[in-house]
Design a protein around this motif. Structure first.
Motif, PDB file in Angstrom:
ATOM      1  N   ASN A  79      66.478  30.830  81.175  1.00 40.58           N
ATOM      2  CA  ASN A  79      65.863  31.518  82.317  1.00 40.58           C
ATOM      3  C   ASN A  79      64.852  32.563  81.866  1.00 40.58           C
ATOM      4  OD1 ASN A  79      66.997  30.159  84.501  1.00 40.58           O
ATOM      5  ND2 ASN A  79      68.827  31.439  84.509  1.00 40.58           N
ATOM      6  N   ALA A  83      61.026  32.510  83.037  1.00 41.94           N
ATOM      7  CA  ALA A  83      60.390  33.673  83.670  1.00 41.94           C
ATOM      8  C   ALA A  83      59.166  34.139  82.889  1.00 41.94           C
ATOM      9  CB  ALA A  83      61.405  34.812  83.788  1.00 41.94           C
ATOM     10  N   GLY A  85      57.194  32.216  81.206  1.00 39.41           N
ATOM     11  CA  GLY A  85      56.168  31.186  81.178  1.00 39.41           C
ATOM     12  C   GLY A  85      56.151  30.363  79.906  1.00 39.41           C
ATOM     13  N   ASN A 102      69.051  36.220  88.540  1.00 38.22           N
ATOM     14  CA  ASN A 102      67.952  36.846  89.283  1.00 38.22           C
ATOM     15  C   ASN A 102      68.296  38.270  89.684  1.00 38.22           C
ATOM     16  OD1 ASN A 102      66.014  34.767  89.256  1.00 38.22           O
ATOM     17  ND2 ASN A 102      66.884  33.777  91.051  1.00 38.22           N
ATOM     18  N   THR A 107      64.232  38.697  88.384  1.00 38.61           N
ATOM     19  CA  THR A 107      63.345  37.537  88.292  1.00 38.61           C
ATOM     20  C   THR A 107      63.348  36.760  89.603  1.00 38.61           C
ATOM     21  OG1 THR A 107      65.215  36.378  87.267  1.00 38.61           O
ATOM     22  CG2 THR A 107      63.525  37.236  85.793  1.00 38.61           C
ATOM     23  N   GLU A 108      62.351  35.912  89.771  1.00 40.76           N
ATOM     24  CA  GLU A 108      62.252  35.067  90.959  1.00 40.76           C
ATOM     25  C   GLU A 108      62.174  33.612  90.531  1.00 40.76           C
ATOM     26  OE1 GLU A 108      60.297  37.407  94.596  1.00 40.76           O
ATOM     27  OE2 GLU A 108      58.864  36.990  92.994  1.00 40.76           O
ATOM     28  N   ILE A 109      63.330  33.114  90.146  1.00 39.03           N
ATOM     29  CA  ILE A 109      63.469  31.706  89.756  1.00 39.03           C
ATOM     30  C   ILE A 109      64.232  31.009  90.879  1.00 39.03           C
ATOM     31  CG2 ILE A 109      64.461  30.130  88.048  1.00 39.03           C
ATOM     32  CD1 ILE A 109      64.177  32.382  85.981  1.00 39.03           C
ATOM     33  N   ARG A 241      59.796  28.658  88.473  1.00 38.71           N
ATOM     34  CA  ARG A 241      59.374  29.952  88.987  1.00 38.71           C
ATOM     35  C   ARG A 241      59.042  29.810  90.469  1.00 38.71           C
ATOM     36  NH1 ARG A 241      57.390  29.403  83.931  1.00 38.71           N
ATOM     37  NH2 ARG A 241      55.538  28.318  84.706  1.00 38.71           N
ATOM     38  N   LYS A 242      59.288  30.843  91.245  1.00 36.91           N
ATOM     39  CA  LYS A 242      59.123  30.782  92.696  1.00 36.91           C
ATOM     40  C   LYS A 242      57.739  30.296  93.097  1.00 36.91           C
ATOM     41  CE  LYS A 242      59.705  33.523  96.911  1.00 36.91           C
ATOM     42  NZ  LYS A 242      60.072  34.865  97.464  1.00 36.91           N
ATOM     43  N   ASP A 244      55.908  28.275  91.694  1.00 39.87           N
ATOM     44  CA  ASP A 244      55.697  26.865  91.343  1.00 39.87           C
ATOM     45  C   ASP A 244      56.636  25.928  92.092  1.00 39.87           C
ATOM     46  OD1 ASP A 244      53.725  27.511  89.465  1.00 39.87           O
ATOM     47  OD2 ASP A 244      55.198  27.823  87.878  1.00 39.87           O
TER      48      ASP A 244
END
Length: 284
Positions: A79, A83, A85, A102, A107-109, A241-242, A244
């Motif tokens: 993760n 996050a 990239g 999260n 994070t925004e996964i 990722r959010k 994407d």
């Protein structure tokens, strides 16, 4: 005559130029229609077994998509890499684990598709049944909050301990309210739970780690987590990722996974130990 000759040569030159341009444009169009630009997707995984993803990858190649496996050894790593990239997707965790990550890391996964439900198991190389556990025996469990809590709930379901119901899915060792055998709960990094079997009476091992250690969960676990409505938080997922979440390429990866062909590979390679979650709990 000079004017006529000059006009004739100019017309011929113009015709050649137009014909040449038309020919080049036609060649370019033909090339564009037959050449598909390939895309590489970096997929984070834990464990050595990639049989299911190998099957998915074979189908994705026809879509112009190549999967590049990026393998990790600890649950804390994929993760973070996503996050940052360093990878594009990962597939190793259940929804409850992701929600906790999260919350802890800001994070925004997000989940973009369900994969399998892989029941947690209790394993031992010293006994065949959890009823054989004795006073003071050591039992290893994963030390992260989500899998550790899940392991304690499994021990409760097996009739070995009781935990504070107010803690819902996240009890800790300090929340054990009844432990008649005075079992010693040993908390270890998840990747060490299988290796600890020679040192403890029993160990709670995540399905992927158990398979990597050579176990078949449905036959080798001395107690296996039941699969029912309470299993939904533990459905494994493909995460992105959010920003994407709606990426067309990533959605094709999910679609290629959630197929009847994948179900056959899951059933064959896990010997029934993993359950295609999208068929039971929905696609995501």
């Amino acid at each position: 005559m000079k004017k006529i000759l000059s006009f004739g040569l100019s017309a011929i030159a113009l015709l050649v130029l137009v014909t040449g341009c038309s020919s080049k444009t036609g060649e370019s169009t033909a090339k564009d229609s037959t050449t598909k630009e390939r895309v590489t997707v970096k997929l984070g995984l834990i464990g050595a077994d990639t049989d299911v993803w190998d099957d998915v990858q074979a189908r994705l190649k026809d879509e112009g998509i190549d999967l590049e496996y990026v393998k990790f050894t600890e649950y804390s790593q994929p993760n973070t890499a996503l996050a940052n990239g360093d990878i594009d997707l990962n597939s190793f965790q259940h929804q409850y684990f992701l929600d906790n990550f999260n919350a802890e890391h800001g994070t925004e996964i997000v989940s973009i598709g369900n994969t399998v439900n892989a029941p947690l198991g209790i394993y031992s190389d010293k006994m065949k049944d959890v009823k054989e556990l004795k006073e003071g025996d050591q039992v290893a469990i994963p030390n992260d909050v989500t899998n550790g809590g899940r392991a304690l709930l499994l021990l409760q379901t097996a009739g070995l301990i009781k935990v504070n119901p107010d803690k819902a899915q996240a009890p800790t060792v300090s929340d054990i309210t009844e432990n008649k055998l005075n079992l010693e709960i040993v908390e270890l990094e998840a990747s060490q739970t299988a290796r600890a079997l020679q040192d403890v009476a029993a160990s709670v091992i995540n399905s992927g780690m158990a398979v990597d250690a050579g176990f078949v969960p449905t036959t080798d676990a001395i107690y296996l987590e039941p699969v029912d409505d309470t299993s939904r938080p533990y459905v494994n997922i493909i995460a992105a990722r959010k920003e994407d979440a709606d990426n067309e390429v990533y959605q094709k990866v999910v679609a290629a996974y959630q197929t009847d062909e994948t179900i056959k590979v899951i059933e064959a390679t896990s010997k029934g130990s993993s359950i295609p979650a999208w068929a039971t709990f929905g696609t995501k």
